[in-house]
Design a protein around this motif. Sequence first.
Motif, PDB file in Angstrom:
ATOM      1  N   ALA A  40       2.081 -10.299  -6.817  1.00 54.29           N
ATOM      2  CA  ALA A  40       2.748  -9.236  -7.575  1.00 54.29           C
ATOM      3  C   ALA A  40       2.097  -9.044  -8.937  1.00 54.29           C
ATOM      4  CB  ALA A  40       4.226  -9.571  -7.737  1.00 54.29           C
ATOM      5  N   GLU A  41       1.769 -10.166  -9.603  1.00 54.06           N
ATOM      6  CA  GLU A  41       1.149 -10.078 -10.921  1.00 54.06           C
ATOM      7  C   GLU A  41      -0.234  -9.456 -10.837  1.00 54.06           C
ATOM      8  OE1 GLU A  41       0.194 -12.994 -14.716  1.00 54.06           O
ATOM      9  OE2 GLU A  41       0.215 -13.824 -12.704  1.00 54.06           O
ATOM     10  N   GLN A  42      -1.049  -9.920  -9.880  1.00 57.54           N
ATOM     11  CA  GLN A  42      -2.393  -9.379  -9.740  1.00 57.54           C
ATOM     12  C   GLN A  42      -2.364  -7.887  -9.457  1.00 57.54           C
ATOM     13  OE1 GLN A  42      -5.170 -11.024 -10.456  1.00 57.54           O
ATOM     14  NE2 GLN A  42      -3.886 -12.777 -10.955  1.00 57.54           N
ATOM     15  N   LEU A  43      -1.432  -7.467  -8.608  1.00 55.67           N
ATOM     16  CA  LEU A  43      -1.326  -6.054  -8.278  1.00 55.67           C
ATOM     17  C   LEU A  43      -0.873  -5.244  -9.488  1.00 55.67           C
ATOM     18  CD1 LEU A  43      -1.628  -4.015  -5.999  1.00 55.67           C
ATOM     19  CD2 LEU A  43       0.762  -4.401  -5.416  1.00 55.67           C
ATOM     20  N   LEU A  67      -6.751  -2.209  -4.047  1.00 54.93           N
ATOM     21  CA  LEU A  67      -5.958  -3.008  -4.978  1.00 54.93           C
ATOM     22  C   LEU A  67      -5.133  -4.056  -4.241  1.00 54.93           C
ATOM     23  CD1 LEU A  67      -4.683  -0.280  -7.467  1.00 54.93           C
ATOM     24  CD2 LEU A  67      -6.587  -1.863  -7.772  1.00 54.93           C
ATOM     25  N   VAL A  68      -4.539  -3.665  -3.124  1.00 55.68           N
ATOM     26  CA  VAL A  68      -3.711  -4.599  -2.362  1.00 55.68           C
ATOM     27  C   VAL A  68      -4.581  -5.694  -1.750  1.00 55.68           C
ATOM     28  CG1 VAL A  68      -2.208  -4.845  -0.357  1.00 55.68           C
ATOM     29  CG2 VAL A  68      -1.879  -2.939  -1.928  1.00 55.68           C
ATOM     30  N   ASP A  69      -5.712  -5.311  -1.177  1.00 57.40           N
ATOM     31  CA  ASP A  69      -6.607  -6.322  -0.592  1.00 57.40           C
ATOM     32  C   ASP A  69      -7.063  -7.322  -1.640  1.00 57.40           C
ATOM     33  OD1 ASP A  69      -6.398  -5.190   1.882  1.00 57.40           O
ATOM     34  OD2 ASP A  69      -8.304  -4.107   1.802  1.00 57.40           O
ATOM     35  N   GLU A  70      -7.366  -6.818  -2.842  1.00 61.30           N
ATOM     36  CA  GLU A  70      -7.828  -7.694  -3.923  1.00 61.30           C
ATOM     37  C   GLU A  70      -6.719  -8.632  -4.371  1.00 61.30           C
ATOM     38  OE1 GLU A  70      -9.063  -7.153  -8.583  1.00 61.30           O
ATOM     39  OE2 GLU A  70      -9.784  -5.649  -7.159  1.00 61.30           O
ATOM     40  N   ALA A  71      -5.483  -8.116  -4.468  1.00 62.58           N
ATOM     41  CA  ALA A  71      -4.361  -8.934  -4.933  1.00 62.58           C
ATOM     42  C   ALA A  71      -4.005 -10.022  -3.925  1.00 62.58           C
ATOM     43  CB  ALA A  71      -3.142  -8.051  -5.205  1.00 62.58           C
ATOM     44  N   ILE A  72      -4.009  -9.681  -2.644  1.00 59.01           N
ATOM     45  CA  ILE A  72      -3.642 -10.659  -1.609  1.00 59.01           C
ATOM     46  C   ILE A  72      -4.769 -11.658  -1.400  1.00 59.01           C
ATOM     47  CG2 ILE A  72      -3.129 -10.932   0.848  1.00 59.01           C
ATOM     48  CD1 ILE A  72      -1.604  -8.307   0.698  1.00 59.01           C
ATOM     49  N   GLY A  73      -5.998 -11.161  -1.347  1.00 56.50           N
ATOM     50  CA  GLY A  73      -7.157 -12.043  -1.250  1.00 56.50           C
ATOM     51  C   GLY A  73      -7.188 -12.910  -0.010  1.00 56.50           C
ATOM     52  N   GLY A  74      -6.601 -12.447   1.103  1.00 52.90           N
ATOM     53  CA  GLY A  74      -6.648 -13.208   2.349  1.00 52.90           C
ATOM     54  C   GLY A  74      -5.855 -14.493   2.329  1.00 52.90           C
ATOM     55  N   THR A  78       0.836  -1.208   0.000  1.00 52.56           N
ATOM     56  CA  THR A  78       0.000   0.000   0.000  1.00 52.56           C
ATOM     57  C   THR A  78       0.865   1.249   0.000  1.00 52.56           C
ATOM     58  OG1 THR A  78      -1.686  -1.214   1.229  1.00 52.56           O
ATOM     59  CG2 THR A  78      -1.885   1.180   1.178  1.00 52.56           C
ATOM     60  N   TRP A  79       1.918   1.248   0.805  1.00 51.92           N
ATOM     61  CA  TRP A  79       2.834   2.394   0.833  1.00 51.92           C
ATOM     62  C   TRP A  79       3.470   2.604  -0.533  1.00 51.92           C
ATOM     63  CZ3 TRP A  79       8.012   2.267  -0.410  1.00 51.92           C
ATOM     64  CH2 TRP A  79       8.692   3.474  -0.261  1.00 51.92           C
ATOM     65  N   PHE A  80       3.883   1.513  -1.175  1.00 45.81           N
ATOM     66  CA  PHE A  80       4.534   1.618  -2.474  1.00 45.81           C
ATOM     67  C   PHE A  80       3.622   2.286  -3.498  1.00 45.81           C
ATOM     68  CE2 PHE A  80       5.351  -0.125  -6.710  1.00 45.81           C
ATOM     69  CZ  PHE A  80       6.688   0.196  -6.872  1.00 45.81           C
ATOM     70  N   LEU A  81       2.357   1.845  -3.549  1.00 48.14           N
ATOM     71  CA  LEU A  81       1.424   2.452  -4.508  1.00 48.14           C
ATOM     72  C   LEU A  81       1.161   3.912  -4.171  1.00 48.14           C
ATOM     73  CD1 LEU A  81      -1.189  -0.414  -4.975  1.00 48.14           C
ATOM     74  CD2 LEU A  81       0.687   0.210  -6.492  1.00 48.14           C
ATOM     75  N   SER A  82       0.993   4.201  -2.886  1.00 45.06           N
ATOM     76  CA  SER A  82       0.739   5.587  -2.483  1.00 45.06           C
ATOM     77  C   SER A  82       1.926   6.481  -2.826  1.00 45.06           C
ATOM     78  CB  SER A  82       0.448   5.646  -0.978  1.00 45.06           C
ATOM     79  OG  SER A  82      -0.695   4.880  -0.650  1.00 45.06           O
ATOM     80  N   VAL A 108      -7.800   3.761  -3.128  1.00 42.43           N
ATOM     81  CA  VAL A 108      -7.660   2.861  -4.273  1.00 42.43           C
ATOM     82  C   VAL A 108      -6.520   1.877  -4.029  1.00 42.43           C
ATOM     83  CG1 VAL A 108      -7.116   2.717  -6.733  1.00 42.43           C
ATOM     84  CG2 VAL A 108      -8.616   4.537  -5.889  1.00 42.43           C
ATOM     85  N   ALA A 109      -5.402   2.396  -3.478  1.00 38.06           N
ATOM     86  CA  ALA A 109      -4.254   1.527  -3.198  1.00 38.06           C
ATOM     87  C   ALA A 109      -4.635   0.413  -2.237  1.00 38.06           C
ATOM     88  CB  ALA A 109      -3.107   2.355  -2.625  1.00 38.06           C
ATOM     89  N   ARG A 110      -5.391   0.754  -1.201  1.00 36.99           N
ATOM     90  CA  ARG A 110      -5.793  -0.251  -0.212  1.00 36.99           C
ATOM     91  C   ARG A 110      -6.672  -1.319  -0.862  1.00 36.99           C
ATOM     92  NH1 ARG A 110      -8.665   2.405   4.630  1.00 36.99           N
ATOM     93  NH2 ARG A 110      -6.685   3.528   4.565  1.00 36.99           N
TER      94      ARG A 110
END
Length: 274
Positions: A43-46, A19-26, A3-7, A15-17
């Motif tokens: 990394a790819e999903q993000l 995107l990261v939540d979606e990429a990690i997916g728990g 999240t820090w990297f995108l911000s 939006v960054a939060r």
Amino acid sequence: MLTWFLSRWGVAPLVARELVDEAIGGRFESWTGPDIVLVDDVAEQLALSVRPDDTAPESGAPADQLERWLAVRAAVPWQECPDGGGDGPVTPSRDGAAEDIRAFDGALDVARAEGLLAALDLMRSDAAQGGPLDVELLRGWQRHVLGTAQPPEFRIEPAFAKGGRERYGIGPDTRDRLDACLAESSAEGGRPLPLTARAARAYLDVCFFHPFADGNARSAFLAFLFVLAREGVALNGVGLVRRIRVRADEPEDALALARYAGCHLAETRRLASR
């Protein structure tokens, strides 16, 4: 950290939060280091989800990816796709599809891999019968992909992906249109397109028609393999096909997918001839 990297590079914090939540997916189950396949996938999903305009709020509804795809589908010069080294059946020296599922999907979720392997077996049985590719076949495979008691129904509402940034429209004839598109994967009649082109096009048809609530990429992968298997073709590897990102409105992306299929098929034929 993500999240820090995108911000840091100008992506809006909310939006960054997302995107990261979606990429990690728990998928981080403990504080130990995640498997390298999982790291690569996150990394790819993000990376695939970040767009230049994520720094500013969007206005209006997102464009219909299905209609974009149908317009591009008619314009792609499919006849120019490579044929993968010739016609005719080929038996690979190893089961590239099953190996990729065990390595990639298995690292993400064991149950996911088991379901997809069961769907793969059913798909190959269906392909051996030589029938048409249609939504009913997809539904049968998708029951195993999603682990549901009954085959999932075709969606009846617009579908969304990537946090709502991509929309797939729906109409009273959407299912019939998908069946008509999938029917074109057959080599029967006229001057058929190269096998790689027909398989890649079926893959993208499923992706952009987005028939199910979940697991559409896996359904598209099975459709791709079915078109090959129906003509006695299997592959030593599938990594290029499964990892590519294709945009609905980019003809070159569709051709790239067909070229990757041709690369895998040519390599399979080369190894089989030894």
